[in-house]
Design an enzyme around this catalytic site. Structure first.
Site, short mmCIF file in Angstrom:
data_model
loop_
_atom_site.label_atom_id
_atom_site.label_comp_id
_atom_site.label_asym_id
_atom_site.label_seq_id
_atom_site.Cartn_x
_atom_site.Cartn_y
_atom_site.Cartn_z
N ARG A 39 0.90 -1.04 -0.28
CA ARG A 39 -0.01 -0.22 -0.35
C ARG A 39 1.05 0.84 0.23
O ARG A 39 0.33 2.51 0.30
CB ARG A 39 -1.13 -0.19 1.05
CG ARG A 39 -1.83 0.86 1.44
CD ARG A 39 -3.03 1.30 2.68
NE ARG A 39 -3.76 0.28 1.80
CZ ARG A 39 -4.19 -0.88 2.66
NH1 ARG A 39 -3.44 -1.09 3.84
NH2 ARG A 39 -5.40 -1.65 2.58
N ALA A 40 2.55 1.22 0.70
CA ALA A 40 2.76 2.51 0.65
C ALA A 40 3.48 2.98 -0.62
O ALA A 40 3.30 3.97 -0.74
CB ALA A 40 3.92 2.20 1.77
#
Length: 677
Positions: A281-282
């Site tokens: 997700r980062a």
């Protein structure tokens, strides 16, 4: 309705001088897919003022006039429970809504529920939309988001992940879109955020009051001018607000045209890998933020500067492994990974050269540091806290020594006895807003959902004495019943820690600090409030007043010196004073006293007698207590056992605090070796 403070009037949110807070909010407005902003900072730093001012500078949206769910008329795939709408349906252009979610909101208010008035008066089953429906295509703002109840956190996680809300309750079955920009503000001193929700925020910003006297004076000057003449102050910044709105609208149109080339995407992946963030997700959020930043700057291609600014906003909160880790990002490491050169141009389409491109960052990287591999800096060797620099003295006549705690473990669940009625949490049994339904009662001070069956039963017994209109059951306010649910509550966990010479042995204090650190981590997960009292030398000290910030408690614990005499009576009496004071502040917050000691009392001639009297005084308060016995080794005096008896507390050796140790003990008793009875 009072005029809101202008966004561009907030220091740091001017169009050409955006600080991290202003930039994060603007980028999320440009690209809502980033996932929202978490604003962390001390009180009085204009967090709420800035967020509430954001809605006024967002471009307006178009929606159907008769649609309570605000779907986009230009999106043919959008559907609304109020639809379908004909082609000639009336549409309106309105400002973006900023919907505030109170931390004490009920589940019905957030999700929506049966329209009670129409159900009782007209017999119609009709859905009343909640806050998540109202926030669609807008901003959902949660002030003090770290204090949000767990059941509301679960609802937000589901809505943020799916972009839709499904309601199946009270005879209602509804599904509607709910895509919003989630913005939360919090003061870290009041506790940390649940990790699952923390990861859902795309960006995070740390804010603090300016230290420059000139800047502080300008903040005060602007606020006083606004309070004196809100209309005139807002008019003064109207052109700046309009320019900001136009630039956001222009960036939204440009964002789909910005190119994120393979070199830029690879650099984003290198940055995320270098900081060892969990999951992907980062990477996604950093890439989206870099694209939005390029669009905001009027560029058509992502550059190194865009990636750097995106990483500083998207990665700090994703590096934290537990609530005791300090947030932040090592900018030197970030610059080393990004390198000094601008990103190479996008290679032409077609087959790659025969030899293929060289792996990035190898030839131009800095030479490896001595003793390290792959050019990475060697991990610093932690220094022994008992060697080297002198340790500052603690209270009492002698200087103390500090010993570091070991790795925390999963401790046994310590619970307050009885059934409480406090704030929803995860520790002790309580009547709560969530959990299993165990009965019904008349509506009172505590909120609760309507118990329809019990309401009808209560009304049925009173029908003979009421005038009848046809065959309908006549309902009156006194018939209403709300559900009583049994769940879990949060508690005040007050630690009273012996830091005297008898506990100062390195192995013993390491074991004790590890146990307390494990309990602190457990308190964080269970949403408890924690306080820390230490006693050594001649006095007891409240080193941390009760707070939700367990990371501050962990820092105080790490700095805790040991040595000197054992004023056990002073420690217990200080604990009693704190417990009485906190009971007056919040009677619903039931306390759990954890006394960590070996039971010795050496603070004077009558130390033992005074400690016994203090223990009986604490026991008279009726507080659930646990004595964690720090005494170890083959030769034990058993004084902590006697102390636990006087406190009417559970006695727990520190070695048996671990849940794994307890499980192993139970297993050894229930599964004897070699079939022994």
């Amino acid at each position: 309705m009072p005029l809101s403070y202008p966004f561009s009037a907030v220091l740091g949110c001017e169009l050409d001088a955006l600080d991290d807070l202003g930039l994060a909010l603007v980028l999320t407005a440009v690209s809502p897919d980033i996932g929202g902003v978490l604003v962390r900072g001390e009180k009085g730093t204009a967090k709420s003022t800035t967020v509430r001012a954001l809605a006024a500078v967002l471009p307006p949206i178009e929606a159907y006039a008769a649609d309570r769910f605000s779907i986009d008329p230009a999106d043919p795939s959008a559907s609304s429970p109020d639809g379908p709408f004909p082609d000639d349906a009336e549409t309106v252009t309105r400002p973006v809504r900023l919907v505030e979610l109170p931390v004490g909101a009920t589940e019905d208010r957030v999700l929506g529920s049966l329209h009670l008035e129409r159900a009782l008066a007209h017999g119609k089953v009709e859905y009343e939309p909640g806050l998540l429906a109202r926030a669609h295509r807008g901003v959902l703002y949660v002030d003090e988001v770290n204090l949000l109840h767990d059941h509301l956190v679960d609802l937000l996680l589901d809505a943020a992940a799916m972009g839709r809300v499904s309601v199946e309750r009270d005879g209602v079955s509804v599904e509607h879109a709910s895509r919003f920009v989630l913005i939360g503000t919090m003061n870290p001193e009041e506790g940390e955020l649940r990790p699952q929700l923390l990861d859902r925020f795309g960006l995070t910003v740390e804010v603090a009051a300016p230290r420059d006297p000139a800047l502080r004076a300008e903040v005060v000057r602007r606020r006083m001018a606004y309070d004196l003449d809100p209309a005139g102050f807002v008019a003064r910044f109207r052109s700046a607000e309009r320019a900001l709105t136009e630039r956001i609208e222009s960036a939204r149109e440009r964002v789909a045209k910005v190119r994120l080339g393979d070199p830029a995407l690879l650099k984003v992946a290198e940055v995320c890998a270098a900081f060892e963030v969990d999951g992907l997700r980062a990477d996604i959020v950093t890439a989206r933020t870099a694209v939005a930043h390029a669009a905001w700057q009027g560029r058509d291609e992502v550059t190194r500067a865009d990636i750097r600014r995106a990483a500083l906003l998207a990665l700090p909160h994703r590096r934290r492994r537990n609530p005791f880790d300090a947030p932040g990002l090592d900018e030197e490491l970030l610059d080393r990974v990004l390198g000094d050169d601008e990103l190479p141009p996008e290679p032409p389409e077609g087959p790659a050269p025969p030899d293929g491109p060289e792996p990035p960052g190898r030839d131009d990287a800095e030479p490896p540091a001595p003793g390290s591999s792959d050019g990475e800096e060697p991990a610093p060797t932690p220094a022994d806290p008992l060697e080297g620099a002198p340790v500052p003295p603690g209270p009492g006549p002698s200087s103390g020594q500090t010993v570091a705690a070991g790795a925390p473990y999963r401790p046994r669940l310590l619970k307050v006895q009885g059934l409480g009625d406090g704030v929803a949490g995860r520790r002790s049994r309580a009547i709560s807003t969530t959990g299993r339904r165990v009965g019904a009662r008349r509506p009172g001070g505590a909120a609760g959902s309507l118990h329809l069956v019990e309401t009808l039963l209560a009304a049925a017994g009173r029908q003979p004495g009421r005038p009848r209109t046809g065959t309908r059951v006549e309902l009156r306010p006194e018939d209403l019943r709300t559900a009583v649910r049994e769940g879990r509550e949060a508690n005040l966990v007050l630690f009273c820690v012996d830091a005297s010479g008898s506990m100062a042995a390195r192995r013993r204090m390491t074991q004790v600090k590890t146990a307390i650190l494990s309990l602190l981590l457990d308190a964080y997960r269970r949403r408890d409030k924690v306080g820390l009292i230490t006693f050594r030398g001649q006095v007891a000290e409240l080193v941390l007043p009760p707070t939700h910030s367990v990371d501050i408690a962990a820092a105080r614990l790490e700095e805790l010196p040991a040595g000197g005499r054992t004023p056990l009576a002073e420690g217990l009496l200080e604990a009693a004073r704190v417990l009485v004071r906190e009971r007056l502040r919040d009677p619903r917050l039931r306390p759990l006293l954890v006394v960590v000691t070996d039971g010795r009392a050496t603070g004077g001639r009558d130390a033992v007698v005074r400690a016994q009297q203090a223990a009986e005084h604490v026991a008279a308060l009726g507080v659930t207590a646990v004595v964690v016995d720090g005494e170890t080794g083959p030769l034990r005096l058993g004084l902590a056992v006697e102390l636990a008896a006087r406190l009417r507390a559970e006695h727990l050796p520190v070695a048996e605090l671990s849940a794994e140790t307890l499980a192993a003990t139970v297993h050894s008793h229930t599964h004897p070796v070699n079939g022994a009875a």
